[in-house]
Design a protein around this motif. Structure first.
Motif, PDB file in Angstrom:
ATOM      1  N   TRP A 172       8.127   5.943   2.209  1.00 32.61           N
ATOM      2  CA  TRP A 172       7.437   4.655   2.127  1.00 32.61           C
ATOM      3  C   TRP A 172       5.948   4.878   1.876  1.00 32.61           C
ATOM      4  O   TRP A 172       5.359   5.823   2.399  1.00 32.61           O
ATOM      5  CB  TRP A 172       7.659   3.870   3.410  1.00 32.61           C
ATOM      6  CG  TRP A 172       7.118   2.470   3.391  1.00 32.61           C
ATOM      7  CD1 TRP A 172       6.095   1.971   4.145  1.00 32.61           C
ATOM      8  CD2 TRP A 172       7.577   1.385   2.584  1.00 32.61           C
ATOM      9  NE1 TRP A 172       5.891   0.654   3.868  1.00 32.61           N
ATOM     10  CE2 TRP A 172       6.789   0.262   2.897  1.00 32.61           C
ATOM     11  CE3 TRP A 172       8.581   1.261   1.606  1.00 32.61           C
ATOM     12  CZ2 TRP A 172       6.961  -0.977   2.283  1.00 32.61           C
ATOM     13  CZ3 TRP A 172       8.761   0.024   0.992  1.00 32.61           C
ATOM     14  CH2 TRP A 172       7.954  -1.075   1.334  1.00 32.61           C
ATOM     15  N   PRO A 173       5.294   4.024   1.086  1.00 31.32           N
ATOM     16  CA  PRO A 173       3.864   4.197   0.796  1.00 31.32           C
ATOM     17  C   PRO A 173       2.985   3.977   2.029  1.00 31.32           C
ATOM     18  O   PRO A 173       3.415   3.394   3.024  1.00 31.32           O
ATOM     19  CB  PRO A 173       3.586   3.145  -0.277  1.00 31.32           C
ATOM     20  CG  PRO A 173       4.650   2.117  -0.095  1.00 31.32           C
ATOM     21  CD  PRO A 173       5.869   2.879   0.348  1.00 31.32           C
ATOM     22  N   ASP A 174       1.749   4.425   1.928  1.00 27.99           N
ATOM     23  CA  ASP A 174       0.830   4.289   3.051  1.00 27.99           C
ATOM     24  C   ASP A 174       0.244   2.882   3.121  1.00 27.99           C
ATOM     25  O   ASP A 174       0.556   2.007   2.302  1.00 27.99           O
ATOM     26  CB  ASP A 174      -0.275   5.350   2.987  1.00 27.99           C
ATOM     27  CG  ASP A 174      -1.155   5.210   1.743  1.00 27.99           C
ATOM     28  OD1 ASP A 174      -1.076   4.171   1.039  1.00 27.99           O
ATOM     29  OD2 ASP A 174      -1.930   6.142   1.474  1.00 27.99           O
ATOM     30  N   GLN A 175      -0.635   2.685   4.096  1.00 28.80           N
ATOM     31  CA  GLN A 175      -1.164   1.368   4.399  1.00 28.80           C
ATOM     32  C   GLN A 175      -1.898   0.741   3.211  1.00 28.80           C
ATOM     33  O   GLN A 175      -1.703  -0.432   2.890  1.00 28.80           O
ATOM     34  CB  GLN A 175      -2.131   1.464   5.595  1.00 28.80           C
ATOM     35  CG  GLN A 175      -1.500   1.893   6.898  1.00 28.80           C
ATOM     36  CD  GLN A 175      -1.503   3.395   7.117  1.00 28.80           C
ATOM     37  OE1 GLN A 175      -1.289   4.168   6.188  1.00 28.80           O
ATOM     38  NE2 GLN A 175      -1.737   3.813   8.367  1.00 28.80           N
ATOM     39  N   ALA A 177      -1.010  -2.655   0.989  1.00 25.03           N
ATOM     40  CA  ALA A 177      -2.006  -3.730   0.873  1.00 25.03           C
ATOM     41  C   ALA A 177      -2.258  -4.065  -0.599  1.00 25.03           C
ATOM     42  O   ALA A 177      -2.385  -5.237  -0.965  1.00 25.03           O
ATOM     43  CB  ALA A 177      -3.303  -3.318   1.562  1.00 25.03           C
ATOM     44  N   ASP A 178      -2.303  -3.043  -1.449  1.00 25.21           N
ATOM     45  CA  ASP A 178      -2.493  -3.272  -2.889  1.00 25.21           C
ATOM     46  C   ASP A 178      -1.314  -4.036  -3.480  1.00 25.21           C
ATOM     47  O   ASP A 178      -1.494  -4.913  -4.329  1.00 25.21           O
ATOM     48  CB  ASP A 178      -2.660  -1.939  -3.623  1.00 25.21           C
ATOM     49  CG  ASP A 178      -4.004  -1.279  -3.344  1.00 25.21           C
ATOM     50  OD1 ASP A 178      -4.935  -1.975  -2.891  1.00 25.21           O
ATOM     51  OD2 ASP A 178      -4.127  -0.058  -3.587  1.00 25.21           O
ATOM     52  N   TRP A 179      -0.102  -3.701  -3.052  1.00 21.92           N
ATOM     53  CA  TRP A 179       1.080  -4.424  -3.536  1.00 21.92           C
ATOM     54  C   TRP A 179       0.989  -5.903  -3.175  1.00 21.92           C
ATOM     55  O   TRP A 179       1.253  -6.778  -4.011  1.00 21.92           O
ATOM     56  CB  TRP A 179       2.348  -3.848  -2.907  1.00 21.92           C
ATOM     57  CG  TRP A 179       2.794  -2.522  -3.420  1.00 21.92           C
ATOM     58  CD1 TRP A 179       2.172  -1.748  -4.355  1.00 21.92           C
ATOM     59  CD2 TRP A 179       3.972  -1.819  -3.014  1.00 21.92           C
ATOM     60  NE1 TRP A 179       2.891  -0.585  -4.554  1.00 21.92           N
ATOM     61  CE2 TRP A 179       4.001  -0.609  -3.751  1.00 21.92           C
ATOM     62  CE3 TRP A 179       4.991  -2.080  -2.110  1.00 21.92           C
ATOM     63  CZ2 TRP A 179       5.023   0.331  -3.594  1.00 21.92           C
ATOM     64  CZ3 TRP A 179       6.008  -1.156  -1.953  1.00 21.92           C
ATOM     65  CH2 TRP A 179       6.019   0.036  -2.700  1.00 21.92           C
ATOM     66  N   ILE A 180       0.626  -6.178  -1.927  1.00 21.96           N
ATOM     67  CA  ILE A 180       0.545  -7.565  -1.452  1.00 21.96           C
ATOM     68  C   ILE A 180      -0.482  -8.340  -2.275  1.00 21.96           C
ATOM     69  O   ILE A 180      -0.243  -9.475  -2.708  1.00 21.96           O
ATOM     70  CB  ILE A 180       0.199  -7.599   0.051  1.00 21.96           C
ATOM     71  CG1 ILE A 180       1.350  -6.975   0.866  1.00 21.96           C
ATOM     72  CG2 ILE A 180      -0.073  -9.028   0.519  1.00 21.96           C
ATOM     73  CD1 ILE A 180       1.006  -6.733   2.327  1.00 21.96           C
ATOM     74  N   ILE A 217       0.700  -9.154  -5.899  1.00 22.65           N
ATOM     75  CA  ILE A 217       1.675 -10.239  -6.004  1.00 22.65           C
ATOM     76  C   ILE A 217       0.985 -11.603  -6.046  1.00 22.65           C
ATOM     77  O   ILE A 217       1.527 -12.573  -6.585  1.00 22.65           O
ATOM     78  CB  ILE A 217       2.672 -10.174  -4.820  1.00 22.65           C
ATOM     79  CG1 ILE A 217       3.529  -8.904  -4.923  1.00 22.65           C
ATOM     80  CG2 ILE A 217       3.566 -11.400  -4.758  1.00 22.65           C
ATOM     81  CD1 ILE A 217       4.295  -8.756  -6.219  1.00 22.65           C
ATOM     82  N   GLY A 218      -0.217 -11.694  -5.490  1.00 31.87           N
ATOM     83  CA  GLY A 218      -0.940 -12.956  -5.530  1.00 31.87           C
ATOM     84  C   GLY A 218      -1.422 -13.471  -4.193  1.00 31.87           C
ATOM     85  O   GLY A 218      -2.050 -14.533  -4.105  1.00 31.87           O
ATOM     86  N   TRP A 219      -1.137 -12.726  -3.116  1.00 35.14           N
ATOM     87  CA  TRP A 219      -1.662 -13.092  -1.802  1.00 35.14           C
ATOM     88  C   TRP A 219      -3.161 -12.822  -1.750  1.00 35.14           C
ATOM     89  O   TRP A 219      -3.669 -11.922  -2.429  1.00 35.14           O
ATOM     90  CB  TRP A 219      -0.968 -12.292  -0.706  1.00 35.14           C
ATOM     91  CG  TRP A 219       0.490 -12.576  -0.548  1.00 35.14           C
ATOM     92  CD1 TRP A 219       1.523 -11.918  -1.142  1.00 35.14           C
ATOM     93  CD2 TRP A 219       1.081 -13.596   0.272  1.00 35.14           C
ATOM     94  NE1 TRP A 219       2.726 -12.459  -0.746  1.00 35.14           N
ATOM     95  CE2 TRP A 219       2.485 -13.487   0.123  1.00 35.14           C
ATOM     96  CE3 TRP A 219       0.562 -14.566   1.119  1.00 35.14           C
ATOM     97  CZ2 TRP A 219       3.367 -14.332   0.792  1.00 35.14           C
ATOM     98  CZ3 TRP A 219       1.443 -15.407   1.787  1.00 35.14           C
ATOM     99  CH2 TRP A 219       2.830 -15.286   1.618  1.00 35.14           C
ATOM    100  N   ARG A 225      -1.690  -8.518   6.978  1.00 38.69           N
ATOM    101  CA  ARG A 225      -1.815  -9.971   6.989  1.00 38.69           C
ATOM    102  C   ARG A 225      -2.383 -10.454   5.658  1.00 38.69           C
ATOM    103  O   ARG A 225      -3.154  -9.756   5.008  1.00 38.69           O
ATOM    104  CB  ARG A 225      -2.718 -10.430   8.133  1.00 38.69           C
ATOM    105  CG  ARG A 225      -2.087 -10.272   9.495  1.00 38.69           C
ATOM    106  CD  ARG A 225      -2.979 -10.776  10.597  1.00 38.69           C
ATOM    107  NE  ARG A 225      -4.080  -9.854  10.864  1.00 38.69           N
ATOM    108  CZ  ARG A 225      -4.971 -10.011  11.832  1.00 38.69           C
ATOM    109  NH1 ARG A 225      -4.906 -11.069  12.618  1.00 38.69           N
ATOM    110  NH2 ARG A 225      -5.914  -9.122  12.032  1.00 38.69           N
ATOM    111  N   ALA A 226      -1.999 -11.666   5.268  1.00 41.08           N
ATOM    112  CA  ALA A 226      -2.504 -12.255   4.033  1.00 41.08           C
ATOM    113  C   ALA A 226      -2.297 -13.762   4.085  1.00 41.08           C
ATOM    114  O   ALA A 226      -1.629 -14.287   4.983  1.00 41.08           O
ATOM    115  CB  ALA A 226      -1.795 -11.649   2.823  1.00 41.08           C
TER     116      ALA A 226
END
Length: 254
Positions: A205-208, A212-215, A218-220, A237-238
Motif C-alpha cells: 500500500w502507498p504511503d501517507q 493524500a495526492d490520490w484524494i 479525485i477532486g477533494w 481528511r478532506a
C-alpha cells in the motif's frame, strides 16, 4: 448459505479479485472484531475513537460508513444521533453486523461495492472508510464514488494502514507483521491465510503522502492527514468542494 459456511479457507491476493476478497471476509466475519483487537494490541479501539472524532457526526446527519464490516465503527458514529449506513461488500460481514447490532438505533446495513455505490448523488453529509480502501481493486474509483455520494461541503475521513516514517519504528513494525502476527493469527483467527494477505496488502500500500495526492487528484479539497501510532495508521481528511453558482450575465438594453 453464505460463503462463510464453506470450510475451505479463502485467501485473497494482491490482484484483489472482488469475489475472492469478499469471500475471505465472509469466512473471518464471526471472529473479525476480536482478532483485530488482539492483533492490534488494542489499538483498533483508539483508531476508532480518532476516526469518530474526525468525522464529527451530528444529530440528523446522514453518514456512510463504507467497508464497515460488522459495524463496530458504525455504532460509534450512530451514538451521536446521526443516521448511519453501514455498507460492506461481504455478505458474511453484513449478516454478522445485522445479528450483533439489531438493537442499535439510527443504523442500517447495506451490501455495497465501493466502486459502484447504490446511493444517489449528494446523499451523505459525511463518508468514512476504515481499513477498507486498501482492499479495493480500484481505490481511486472508490474515492470518486465517495465524492459523488457526498453533499457539497461534506466530509471525507479515511483511516488506513500506512508506513511509519521513522526507520526504527518501521523496522519493529515490519518484524511484528512478519514474525509475530502470523503466530497470533493462527491462535485466534478462523482463517489464518487471510492475515497473510493482510500483511502483504499493507506492504504494497502507498504511503501517507501518496494517498493524500490520490484524494486531491479525485477532486477533494482541504486534504490533510495525521499519523496514528507512529504512522502505522494514517487518518486522512478532506472536504467536497462547494460549487458557487455562476454569476448571471449582465442584461443588455435593447
Amino acid at each position: 448459505m453464505t460463503r462463510a459456511a464453506h470450510s475451505e479457507p479463502n485467501r485473497a491476493d494482491l490482484g484483489k479479485d472482488p469475489a475472492r476478497v469478499s469471500g475471505m471476509f465472509d469466512q473471518v466475519a464471526a471472529r473479525y472484531d476480536v482478532t483485530n483487537t488482539v492483533l492490534s494490541v488494542g489499538n483498533d479501539q483508539l483508531w476508532r475513537i480518532a476516526t469518530t472524532r474526525a468525522v464529527a457526526p451530528r444529530p440528523g446527519e446522514r453518514i456512510l460508513d463504507l467497508a464497515a464490516g460488522t459495524g463496530a465503527s458504525s455504532v460509534s458514529l450512530a451514538r451521536s444521533g446521526a443516521h448511519v449506513v453501514a455498507a460492506d461488500f461481504s455478505p458474511g460481514m453484513i449478516a454478522e453486523g445485522r445479528r450483533r447490532r439489531s438493537g442499535v438505533r439510527n443504523l442500517e446495513f447495506v451490501e455495497a461495492d465501493a466502486t459502484a455505490l447504490p446511493f444517489a448523488d449528494d446523499e451523505f453529509d459525511a463518508v468514512t472508510m476504515s481499513f477498507g480502501l486498501r482492499n479495493v481493486k480500484q481505490p481511486k474509483k472508490a474515492l470518486a464514488e465517495l465524492l459523488r455520494v457526498t453533499k457539497p461541503g461534506g466530509r471525507l475521513v479515511i483511516c488506513e494502514f500506512s508506513h511509519p516514517p521513522q526507520p526504527a519504528i518501521r523496522g519493529a513494525y515490519r518484524f511484528y507483521n512478519d514474525r509475530v502476527l502470523p503466530r497470533i493469527a493462527r491462535a485466534v483467527s478462523s482463517n489464518t491465510e487471510a492475515y497473510d494477505y493482510l500483511n502483504e496488502s499493507i506492504k504494497s500500500w502507498p504511503d501517507q503522502t501518496t494517498l493524500a495526492d490520490w484524494i486531491r487528484e479525485i477532486g477533494w479539497t482541504q486534504v490533510a492527514y495525521r499519523d496514528l501510532t507512529f504512522g502505522i495508521v494514517a487518518l486522512h481528511r478532506a472536504v467536497k468542494p462547494v460549487v458557487e453558482p455562476a454569476e448571471p450575465a449582465d442584461r443588455l438594453d435593447s
